[in-house]
Design an enzyme around this catalytic site. Structure first.
Site, mmCIF file in Angstrom:
data_model
loop_
_atom_site.group_PDB
_atom_site.id
_atom_site.type_symbol
_atom_site.label_atom_id
_atom_site.label_comp_id
_atom_site.label_asym_id
_atom_site.label_seq_id
_atom_site.Cartn_x
_atom_site.Cartn_y
_atom_site.Cartn_z
ATOM 1 N N SER A 166 12.970 3.186 2.985
ATOM 2 C CA SER A 166 11.702 2.724 2.406
ATOM 3 C C SER A 166 11.462 3.092 0.942
ATOM 4 N N LYS A 218 16.263 7.186 14.092
ATOM 5 C CA LYS A 218 17.560 7.806 13.803
ATOM 6 C C LYS A 218 17.399 9.224 13.248
ATOM 7 N N ARG A 274 -0.784 -0.486 -8.466
ATOM 8 C CA ARG A 274 -0.526 -0.557 -7.034
ATOM 9 C C ARG A 274 -1.869 -0.653 -6.312
ATOM 10 N N ILE A 303 19.052 1.922 14.881
ATOM 11 C CA ILE A 303 18.764 0.525 15.266
ATOM 12 C C ILE A 303 19.944 -0.400 14.977
ATOM 13 N N THR A 347 16.607 10.002 9.995
ATOM 14 C CA THR A 347 17.209 10.138 8.663
ATOM 15 C C THR A 347 16.421 11.231 7.944
ATOM 16 N N GLY A 378 13.815 -2.274 -13.205
ATOM 17 C CA GLY A 378 13.208 -3.419 -12.507
ATOM 18 C C GLY A 378 11.808 -3.141 -11.968
ATOM 19 N N ARG A 414 11.407 3.199 -14.138
ATOM 20 C CA ARG A 414 12.236 2.760 -13.002
ATOM 21 C C ARG A 414 12.855 1.411 -13.368
ATOM 22 N N LYS A 438 14.013 -6.019 2.497
ATOM 23 C CA LYS A 438 12.859 -6.287 3.362
ATOM 24 C C LYS A 438 12.601 -7.802 3.435
ATOM 25 N N TYR A 451 15.499 -2.591 -2.401
ATOM 26 C CA TYR A 451 14.610 -2.352 -1.246
ATOM 27 C C TYR A 451 13.860 -3.623 -0.883
ATOM 28 N N SER A 452 13.174 -4.227 -1.866
ATOM 29 C CA SER A 452 12.351 -5.386 -1.518
ATOM 30 C C SER A 452 13.214 -6.581 -1.119
ATOM 31 N N THR A 511 6.348 -5.415 3.828
ATOM 32 C CA THR A 511 5.704 -4.882 2.621
ATOM 33 C C THR A 511 5.279 -6.007 1.671
ATOM 34 N N ASP A 512 4.325 -5.686 0.804
ATOM 35 C CA ASP A 512 3.921 -6.659 -0.227
ATOM 36 C C ASP A 512 4.985 -6.818 -1.313
ATOM 37 N N GLU A 513 5.959 -5.884 -1.354
ATOM 38 C CA GLU A 513 6.952 -5.939 -2.445
ATOM 39 C C GLU A 513 7.818 -7.189 -2.369
HETATM 40 P P1 NAD Z 1 9.500 6.239 6.112
HETATM 41 O O1 NAD Z 1 10.672 6.235 5.185
HETATM 42 O O2 NAD Z 1 8.502 7.337 6.017
HETATM 43 O O3 NAD Z 1 10.017 6.230 7.625
HETATM 44 C C1 NAD Z 1 11.086 5.416 8.047
HETATM 45 C C2 NAD Z 1 11.515 5.891 9.436
HETATM 46 O O4 NAD Z 1 12.590 5.033 9.877
HETATM 47 C C3 NAD Z 1 12.053 7.317 9.447
HETATM 48 O O5 NAD Z 1 11.519 8.031 10.541
HETATM 49 C C4 NAD Z 1 13.559 7.137 9.594
HETATM 50 O O6 NAD Z 1 14.198 8.204 10.281
HETATM 51 C C5 NAD Z 1 13.628 5.843 10.411
HETATM 52 N N1 NAD Z 1 14.896 5.131 10.228
HETATM 53 C C6 NAD Z 1 15.519 4.844 9.044
HETATM 54 N N2 NAD Z 1 16.689 4.213 9.292
HETATM 55 C C7 NAD Z 1 16.795 4.092 10.630
HETATM 56 C C8 NAD Z 1 17.767 3.510 11.488
HETATM 57 N N3 NAD Z 1 18.875 2.938 11.006
HETATM 58 N N4 NAD Z 1 17.553 3.535 12.829
HETATM 59 C C9 NAD Z 1 16.441 4.127 13.339
HETATM 60 N N5 NAD Z 1 15.496 4.701 12.569
HETATM 61 C C10 NAD Z 1 15.667 4.677 11.244
HETATM 62 O O7 NAD Z 1 8.834 4.815 5.936
HETATM 63 P P2 NAD Z 1 7.293 4.397 5.951
HETATM 64 O O8 NAD Z 1 6.738 4.572 4.601
HETATM 65 O O9 NAD Z 1 6.630 5.005 7.114
HETATM 66 O O10 NAD Z 1 7.453 2.828 6.198
HETATM 67 C C11 NAD Z 1 7.570 2.310 7.514
HETATM 68 C C12 NAD Z 1 7.695 0.789 7.436
HETATM 69 O O11 NAD Z 1 6.559 0.244 6.792
HETATM 70 C C13 NAD Z 1 8.912 0.321 6.637
HETATM 71 O O12 NAD Z 1 9.443 -0.796 7.299
HETATM 72 C C14 NAD Z 1 8.339 -0.046 5.279
HETATM 73 O O13 NAD Z 1 9.105 -1.060 4.668
HETATM 74 C C15 NAD Z 1 6.962 -0.550 5.672
HETATM 75 N N6 NAD Z 1 5.908 -0.395 4.638
HETATM 76 C C16 NAD Z 1 5.698 0.826 4.033
HETATM 77 C C17 NAD Z 1 4.655 0.945 3.111
HETATM 78 C C18 NAD Z 1 4.356 2.271 2.426
HETATM 79 O O14 NAD Z 1 3.526 2.304 1.515
HETATM 80 N N7 NAD Z 1 4.957 3.373 2.822
HETATM 81 C C19 NAD Z 1 3.870 -0.150 2.798
HETATM 82 C C20 NAD Z 1 4.128 -1.372 3.420
HETATM 83 C C21 NAD Z 1 5.136 -1.479 4.357
HETATM 84 O O1 DAU Z 2 3.913 -1.720 -1.892
HETATM 85 C C1 DAU Z 2 4.367 -1.177 -0.695
HETATM 86 C C2 DAU Z 2 5.494 -0.208 -0.972
HETATM 87 O O2 DAU Z 2 4.913 0.967 -1.520
HETATM 88 C C3 DAU Z 2 6.310 0.148 0.264
HETATM 89 O O3 DAU Z 2 6.939 -1.009 0.739
HETATM 90 C C4 DAU Z 2 7.360 1.216 -0.071
HETATM 91 O O4 DAU Z 2 8.051 1.593 1.112
HETATM 92 C C5 DAU Z 2 6.648 2.414 -0.647
HETATM 93 O O5 DAU Z 2 7.613 3.379 -1.045
HETATM 94 C C6 DAU Z 2 5.793 2.014 -1.855
HETATM 95 O O6 DAU Z 2 6.628 1.616 -2.966
HETATM 96 P P1 DAU Z 2 6.322 2.086 -4.476
HETATM 97 O O7 DAU Z 2 7.576 2.040 -5.236
HETATM 98 O O8 DAU Z 2 5.147 1.345 -5.015
HETATM 99 O O9 DAU Z 2 5.851 3.620 -4.178
HETATM 100 P P2 DAU Z 2 6.140 4.985 -4.946
HETATM 101 O O10 DAU Z 2 5.260 6.017 -4.329
HETATM 102 O O11 DAU Z 2 7.598 5.269 -5.033
HETATM 103 O O12 DAU Z 2 5.622 4.680 -6.412
HETATM 104 C C7 DAU Z 2 4.279 4.287 -6.675
HETATM 105 C C8 DAU Z 2 4.177 3.977 -8.162
HETATM 106 O O13 DAU Z 2 4.326 5.206 -8.895
HETATM 107 C C9 DAU Z 2 5.270 3.062 -8.682
HETATM 108 O O14 DAU Z 2 4.740 2.227 -9.700
HETATM 109 C C10 DAU Z 2 6.303 4.022 -9.282
HETATM 110 C C11 DAU Z 2 5.451 5.155 -9.788
HETATM 111 N N1 DAU Z 2 6.095 6.499 -9.738
HETATM 112 C C12 DAU Z 2 6.633 6.903 -8.562
HETATM 113 C C13 DAU Z 2 7.237 8.144 -8.458
HETATM 114 C C14 DAU Z 2 7.873 8.596 -7.161
HETATM 115 C C15 DAU Z 2 6.077 7.319 -10.850
HETATM 116 O O15 DAU Z 2 5.555 6.953 -11.921
HETATM 117 N N2 DAU Z 2 6.686 8.546 -10.768
HETATM 118 C C16 DAU Z 2 7.269 8.996 -9.627
HETATM 119 O O16 DAU Z 2 7.825 10.133 -9.591
#
Ligand code: NAD
Ligand code: DAU
Length: 351
Positions: A86, A35, A221, A61, A37, A290, A288, A161, A157-158, A131-133
């Site tokens: 995400s 999409k 993490r 989607i 976003t 929760g 944050r 998912k 979010y979790s 995700t593991d969340e």
């Molecule tokens: P991201 O936010 O970087 O990318 C998400 C993508 O989905 C973007 O390109 C966005 O434009 C697209 N999107 C969002 N809403 C949409 C919609 N309605 N229709 C079509 N496209 C849409 O996310 P990411 O970090 O690459 O994560 C990808 C997947 O992996 C997610 O399902 C997330 O839950 C999962 N995941 C992420 C992590 C992580 O650490 N980033 C870990 C485990 C699982």
């Molecule tokens: O565990 C998998 C998940 O990891 C994915 O499903 C999610 O899409 C992805 O965003 C990620 O989630 P987290 O919340 O763990 O990631 P984030 O990078 O946002 O944060 C990592 C850790 O750092 C978390 O404990 C929150 C903390 N944090 C994050 C930010 C952005 C900070 O302390 N300061 C910050 O500014």
């Protein structure tokens, strides 16, 4: 399978997966539905956008009739579903958007796949990337999330998912749709949107801006290099068992504050500053809501059944990642200024 739909392919993990699939499987047609976003960025895919086995479709989607049309137009045989909202902090601000895309969007794709394949399941697959969340939070110690850990999501979010995972399994149990699910730990690497901890902090260190650490920085993490995640997805997609779940993680737990100190050291060194001289940017802020204390994945099933292992040590992966962001300041500037959103119009001549 030849015609593979990847959703969310313009995002962080999706763009790495598209790159891997387009290069590794020249006989497949990879259809990337995104999409675009705020998190979708076609500049992440510049190196593959002109390849003959790659197609991009800007689409939501959640739009069921459009998904039906895409299944039909491209004769989709396999799906790897990554599209999602995400970011946990955004889910706390706007939970509806998460229920919409993550739950309703997944349902729309499942239904489109079920209708298109119409009981002819052979050589068809719906692979859901999760995700593991969904497993909730662990206490400090040695316990790990396994594939049988009870779901216990805490953030919107979790929860969204977890709900999507349940729908995917329900389509398997109820209708026989061939599915696979993987649940991965935190990813890091190039092209991650700089709202997430690692790219945000690298960019802030470079610009001498505060590093906002939530709470006491005690949360843990389990970090995995993104290219190792997409290698695991490829392996599970091709060789995993239908109906099964695979946990993906690097056995690489870090307390946030310890990880941040490593990031500061590496970034300082690569910027030619004395190592640790940016420590003063570390700023403890309100926690944050929760905030899950600890995530840690047991990925032994994936190792034993499919022989997957992370290819890089964390030290190698994080050094590579910091270097990438420092060498791609233009990419970061485009993302932080919002200019990247014009890329689609320029590339495809469309609004
Ligand atoms: P991201 O936010 O970087 O990318 C998400 C993508 O989905 C973007 O390109 C966005 O434009 C697209 N999107 C969002 N809403 C949409 C919609 N309605 N229709 C079509 N496209 C849409 O996310 P990411 O970090 O690459 O994560 C990808 C997947 O992996 C997610 O399902 C997330 O839950 C999962 N995941 C992420 C992590 C992580 O650490 N980033 C870990 C485990 C699982
Ligand atoms: O565990 C998998 C998940 O990891 C994915 O499903 C999610 O899409 C992805 O965003 C990620 O989630 P987290 O919340 O763990 O990631 P984030 O990078 O946002 O944060 C990592 C850790 O750092 C978390 O404990 C929150 C903390 N944090 C994050 C930010 C952005 C900070 O302390 N300061 C910050 O500014």
């Amino acid at each position: 399978m030849k015609n593979i739909l990847i959703t969310g392919g313009a995002g962080f993990i999706g763009s790495h997966l598209v790159r891997l699939m387009v290069n590794k499987y020249p006989t497949y047609r990879i259809v990337n539905v995104d999409k675009l976003t705020y998190a979708g960025n076609l500049a992440n895919l510049k190196d593959v956008e002109k390849m003959s086995n790659y197609v991009f479709e800007k689409a939501d989607i959640c739009d069921f009739s459009l998904m039906q049309a895409i299944f039909d137009r491209y004769k989709i045989e396999g799906v790897i579903h990554l599209a999602a909202e995400s970011h946990v902090d955004r889910s706390i601000q706007d939970p509806f958007a998460f229920a919409q895309t993550n739950v309703m969007g997944t349902l729309s794709l499942l239904q489109a796949a079920k209708q298109a394949w119409n009981g002819q399941w052979e050589d068809r697959l719906f692979y859901h990337v999760s995700t593991d969340e969904v497993y909730g939070a662990l206490k400090p110690g040695k316990e790990l999330f396994t594939e049988t850990t009870k779901y216990d999501p805490h953030s919107p979010y979790s929860a969204s998912k977890a709900s999507s995972d349940h729908f995917v399994r329900a389509y398997h149990d109820t209708y026989g749709l061939p599915i696979k699910v993987s649940n991965c730990s935190n990813n890091y690497g190039s092209y991650q949107f700089p709202e997430k901890l690692i790219p945000l902090f690298i960019n802030n260190i470079r610009h001498n801006k505060p590093l906002p650490v939530y709470g006491k920085g005690d949360n843990v993490r389990d970090w995995l290099f993104v290219e190792d995640h997409v290698r695991a997805i490829d392996l599970i997609f091709h060789r995993g068992k239908i109906g099964d779940t695979y946990n993906i993680g690097g056995f690489n737990e870090w307390r946030n504050i310890d990880l941040i100190k490593v990031l500061v050291k590496i970034t300082d060194r690569l910027l030619g500053r004395p190592e640790g001289s940016s420590d003063h940017l570390i700023t403890f802020v309100a926690d944050r809501a929760g905030h899950d204390l600890r995530y840690a994945i047991d990925s032994n099933k994936l190792k034993q059944e499919l022989g997957w292992e992370p290819s890089l040590s964390f030290e190698e992966g994080i050094e590579k990642t910091v270097k990438w962001y420092l060498e791609h300041q233009e990419w970061l500037d485009n993302v932080t200024s919002g200019d990247y959103q014009k890329y689609y119009e320029q590339m495809y001549n469309k609004k």
